[in-house]
Design a protein around this motif. Structure first.
Motif, PDB file in Angstrom:
ATOM      1  N   TYR B 172       0.925  -0.815  -0.033  1.00 42.24           N
ATOM      2  CA  TYR B 172       0.068   0.027  -0.110  1.00 42.24           C
ATOM      3  C   TYR B 172       0.650   1.113   0.218  1.00 42.24           C
ATOM      4  O   TYR B 172       0.422   1.896  -0.651  1.00 42.24           O
ATOM      5  N   GLU B 174       3.459   1.443  -0.647  1.00 42.54           N
ATOM      6  CA  GLU B 174       4.863   1.951  -1.911  1.00 42.54           C
ATOM      7  C   GLU B 174       4.115   1.980  -3.183  1.00 42.54           C
ATOM      8  O   GLU B 174       4.204   2.544  -3.826  1.00 42.54           O
ATOM      9  N   ALA B 175       2.464   1.808  -3.547  1.00 39.27           N
ATOM     10  CA  ALA B 175       1.785   2.291  -4.866  1.00 39.27           C
ATOM     11  C   ALA B 175       1.649   3.857  -4.361  1.00 39.27           C
ATOM     12  O   ALA B 175       1.564   4.293  -5.306  1.00 39.27           O
ATOM     13  N   SER B 176       1.190   4.004  -3.250  1.00 33.10           N
ATOM     14  CA  SER B 176       1.061   5.390  -2.912  1.00 33.10           C
ATOM     15  C   SER B 176       2.555   6.100  -3.241  1.00 33.10           C
ATOM     16  O   SER B 176       2.201   6.999  -3.732  1.00 33.10           O
ATOM     17  N   LEU B 177       3.645   6.095  -2.731  1.00 40.00           N
ATOM     18  CA  LEU B 177       4.264   7.059  -2.898  1.00 40.00           C
ATOM     19  C   LEU B 177       4.556   7.085  -4.305  1.00 40.00           C
ATOM     20  O   LEU B 177       5.487   7.690  -5.081  1.00 40.00           O
ATOM     21  N   ALA B 178       4.248   5.514  -5.316  1.00 36.33           N
ATOM     22  CA  ALA B 178       5.048   5.333  -7.084  1.00 36.33           C
ATOM     23  C   ALA B 178       4.060   6.474  -7.291  1.00 36.33           C
ATOM     24  O   ALA B 178       4.130   6.668  -8.756  1.00 36.33           O
ATOM     25  N   LEU B 179       2.765   6.817  -6.840  1.00 34.00           N
ATOM     26  CA  LEU B 179       1.970   7.677  -7.554  1.00 34.00           C
ATOM     27  C   LEU B 179       2.468   9.106  -7.593  1.00 34.00           C
ATOM     28  O   LEU B 179       1.607  10.592  -7.750  1.00 34.00           O
ATOM     29  N   GLY B 180       3.572   9.312  -6.554  1.00 35.96           N
ATOM     30  CA  GLY B 180       3.761  10.671  -6.414  1.00 35.96           C
ATOM     31  C   GLY B 180       3.445  11.527  -4.932  1.00 35.96           C
ATOM     32  O   GLY B 180       2.898  12.469  -5.376  1.00 35.96           O
ATOM     33  N   ALA B 181       2.484  10.597  -4.073  1.00 34.00           N
ATOM     34  CA  ALA B 181       2.460  11.010  -2.770  1.00 34.00           C
ATOM     35  C   ALA B 181       3.961  10.964  -2.461  1.00 34.00           C
ATOM     36  O   ALA B 181       4.387  10.681  -1.740  1.00 34.00           O
ATOM     37  N   THR B 182       3.980  12.709  -0.956  1.00 33.11           N
ATOM     38  CA  THR B 182       4.768  12.918   0.041  1.00 33.11           C
ATOM     39  C   THR B 182       4.815  11.387   1.298  1.00 33.11           C
ATOM     40  O   THR B 182       3.574  10.474   0.570  1.00 33.11           O
ATOM     41  N   GLN B 185       1.567  12.335   2.804  1.00 30.50           N
ATOM     42  CA  GLN B 185       0.330  11.728   2.248  1.00 30.50           C
ATOM     43  C   GLN B 185      -0.033  11.150   2.404  1.00 30.50           C
ATOM     44  O   GLN B 185      -0.784  10.347   2.458  1.00 30.50           O
ATOM     45  N   THR B 186       1.230   9.831   2.277  1.00 23.20           N
ATOM     46  CA  THR B 186       1.018   8.445   2.001  1.00 23.20           C
ATOM     47  C   THR B 186       0.342   7.971   4.316  1.00 23.20           C
ATOM     48  O   THR B 186      -0.556   7.011   3.755  1.00 23.20           O
ATOM     49  N   VAL B 190      -3.355   6.695   3.113  1.00 24.80           N
ATOM     50  CA  VAL B 190      -3.215   5.549   2.774  1.00 24.80           C
ATOM     51  C   VAL B 190      -3.110   4.063   4.587  1.00 24.80           C
ATOM     52  O   VAL B 190      -4.070   3.941   4.828  1.00 24.80           O
TER      53      VAL B 190
END
Lengths: 256, 284
Positions: B172, B174-182, B185-186, B190
């Motif tokens: 979860y 990784e998915a968030s960070l890979a979308l460009g979330a800080t 934010q992650t 999430v």
């Protein structure tokens, strides 16, 4: 043909272990580039170096350059958050967030500051359509994403990546957890997506690499180091007329 | 044959142990209720819970001041302790370097093992005088109780919440960070939502610790069975009520203390059910 990504002598170490060895490769725009090779050869490490996901792991050391549109993504001036917005990623296991289908697709745009409901609706619809999932979910956008089948979840993950409008999409064995029918759908989707995006895909499946990719790169490990790029070229050549004996042995199934 | 025999012995020993635990619990419950219920019946449930006066020697048993006072103290403790505890858990699970965590986490677990009388003593000697001098009033107050209880529930909230945050699947994040979330934010969008039920369990366990605490609150709360008018006034907790008067209580008075126990028992039972409900709902 234009280079979208270029690596120059890219090496990477996890502590003492060398996982990439001086990889130099030019990945072309609007093409599908497949990374193939035996387990542990460094394919996944390589793909994760392209959006700096390896940064999360402690003790990683990198040398060489990775250029995205001729700009080094490991330069100090690079904003990793912005880089990851430009270079999206789809993972091996479908990993939608435990939220609604809509919220999954809207996650990226929301964190990048889009609040307007109409605009979000539009992005969600466009990206789910682009991931060839719209017909199956349009009536239940508010249902939990985890209730979808594995193949649908993976397409939702692709939609989620598309929603932030990346330029490159990295796919790390996107079909390895899926059944053959779901795999076919994702492969068809990849063919559609390359019109607009540059795609790099790691795959264990030789047939898949042959079916979906335009270019193929064969990686291997050696005794004390991994991530050695053996051969890189047009997929047809790698599969039918490889230059290196090791490539030939691998693609004909003699090992690996 | 011999092996089969052994197997049966082990099974019956385990069964008897489990039975013993249930028996003891059952015995305590029966005693509390059989001692306390007659008084509640005599005074009336509403008069007992809502009665504003506690004058046991005059035969007047109303525990409303203690319910209200205890409620204030616990609310204060939760308001102070829960946000701090969750923040600390986030820090330990997501931000702190391995080496920093390796120092802080054992300290927090050690805090769990300190006897409550030590916390109370700290409150009595340090906190009460500070409140008296800087804010006025007797010092023995709802505020002092809230602060001490907040400190005491911190380790529970931190330890349980940190485990919950750590157990969020890496994919979860990784998915968030890979979308460009800080990173933040992650965490907010999430990790915390996914860890919510675990964090809630930590909060409710912390609440359980706070409500059942006796010694420390006796030492800093002042123990007057009256409605506190401000956070600087003394108050008495339900647990303290039992502990303070049990030595000399007889007859109805003794039964009234058992009845106080019933009320505590029910409140804690409800909070445990709440944990289970929250967790079941999140599983579904």
């Amino acid at each position: 043909m234009t280079n979208k990504i270029e690596t120059i002598n890219l090496s990477l170490w996890y502590g003492e272990h060398q996982a990439l060895t001086e990889v130099s490769i030019e990945i072309q725009k609007n093409m599908v580039t497949a990374l193939i090779g035996p387990s542990g050869c460094g394919k996944t490490t390589f793909i994760r170096a392209l959006n700096r996901m390896n940064d999360l792991i402690e003790g990683v050391r990198i040398s060489g350059e990775v250029l995205l549109d001729n700009e080094d993504i490991y330069a100090d001036s690079i904003d990793v958050v912005h880089l990851r917005k430009r270079v999206g990623m789809v993972f091996q296991q479908p990993n939608p967030f435990p939220m609604s289908i809509y919220d999954n697709a809207a996650y990226g745009p929301r964190i990048h500051g889009i609040k307007n409901r109409g605009k979000l609706d539009e992005i969600v619809e466009r990206s789910i359509r682009a991931a060839a999932l719209w017909g199956e979910v349009k009536d239940r956008l508010n249902k939990p994403a985890l209730a979808l089948s594995g193949g649908q979840q993976q397409r939702l993950c692709i939609a989620r990546a598309l929603a932030v409008e990346p330029e490159v999409i990295l796919m790390d064995e996107p079909c390895s957890a899926l059944d053959p029918i779901a795999t076919t759908k994702i492969e068809d989707l990849i063919q559609d997506l390359k019109k607009e995006y540059t795609i790099v895909i790691v795959t264990h499946n030789m047939q898949q690499a042959a079916r979906v990719s335009d270019m193929a790169a064969f990686f291997m490990m050696e005794e004390d180091r991994a991530g050695v790029l053996v051969e890189y070229g047009p997929t047809s050549q790698i599969f039918t007329n490889p230059e290196d004996k090791r490539t030939e042995d691998y693609v004909t199934g003699r090992f690996g | 044959m011999y092996r089969h025999y052994k197997e049966r012995i082990v099974k019956s020993v385990l069964f008897i142990s489990a039975l013993a635990a249930i028996f003891v619990l059952g015995l305590i419950t029966v005693v509390i209720f059989s001692e306390g219920l007659p008084l509640i019946a005599k005074v009336g449930l509403f008069d007992f819970i809502l009665g504003a006066e506690w004058r046991p020697l005059a035969g007047i048993f109303g525990i409303a001041p203690m319910i209200v006072g205890g409620f204030y103290v616990i609310c204060g403790a939760m308001l102070l302790g829960v946000p701090l505890g969750i923040a600390c858990a986030i820090f330990l699970a997501e931000i702190a370097h391995k080496r920093i965590r390796a120092v802080i986490r054992p300290c927090i677990e050690l805090l769990l093992g300190i006897p409550s009388v030590v916390y109370g003593f700290f409150g009595l000697v340090i906190l009460v005088p500070i409140i008296r001098e800087h804010f006025g009033g007797p010092g023995f107050s709802v505020l002092a109780g809230s602060i001490i209880l907040a400190i005491m529930l911190l380790p529970t909230v931190i330890a349980v919440s940190e485990d919950a945050i750590r157990s969020v699947q890496r994919t979860y994040k990784e998915a968030s960070l890979a979308l460009g979330a800080t990173h933040w934010q992650t965490i907010r969008n999430v990790i915390l939502p996914v860890a919510r039920s675990g964090i809630m369990a930590g909060v409710i366990l912390g609440f359980g610790r706070a409500i059942s605490e006796t010694m420390a609150v006796i030492m800093v709360l002042g123990n007057a069975p009256i409605f506190p008018q401000s956070i600087l006034d003394p108050a008495r907790a339900l647990t303290a009520n039992i502990a303070l008067e049990m030595a000399y209580a007889t007859g109805d008075h003794l039964q009234a203390l058992f009845a106080t126990g019933i009320i505590l028992f029910v409140v804690i039972l409800l909070s445990i059910s709440l944990i289970n409900m929250v967790q079941k709902r999140d599983m579904a």
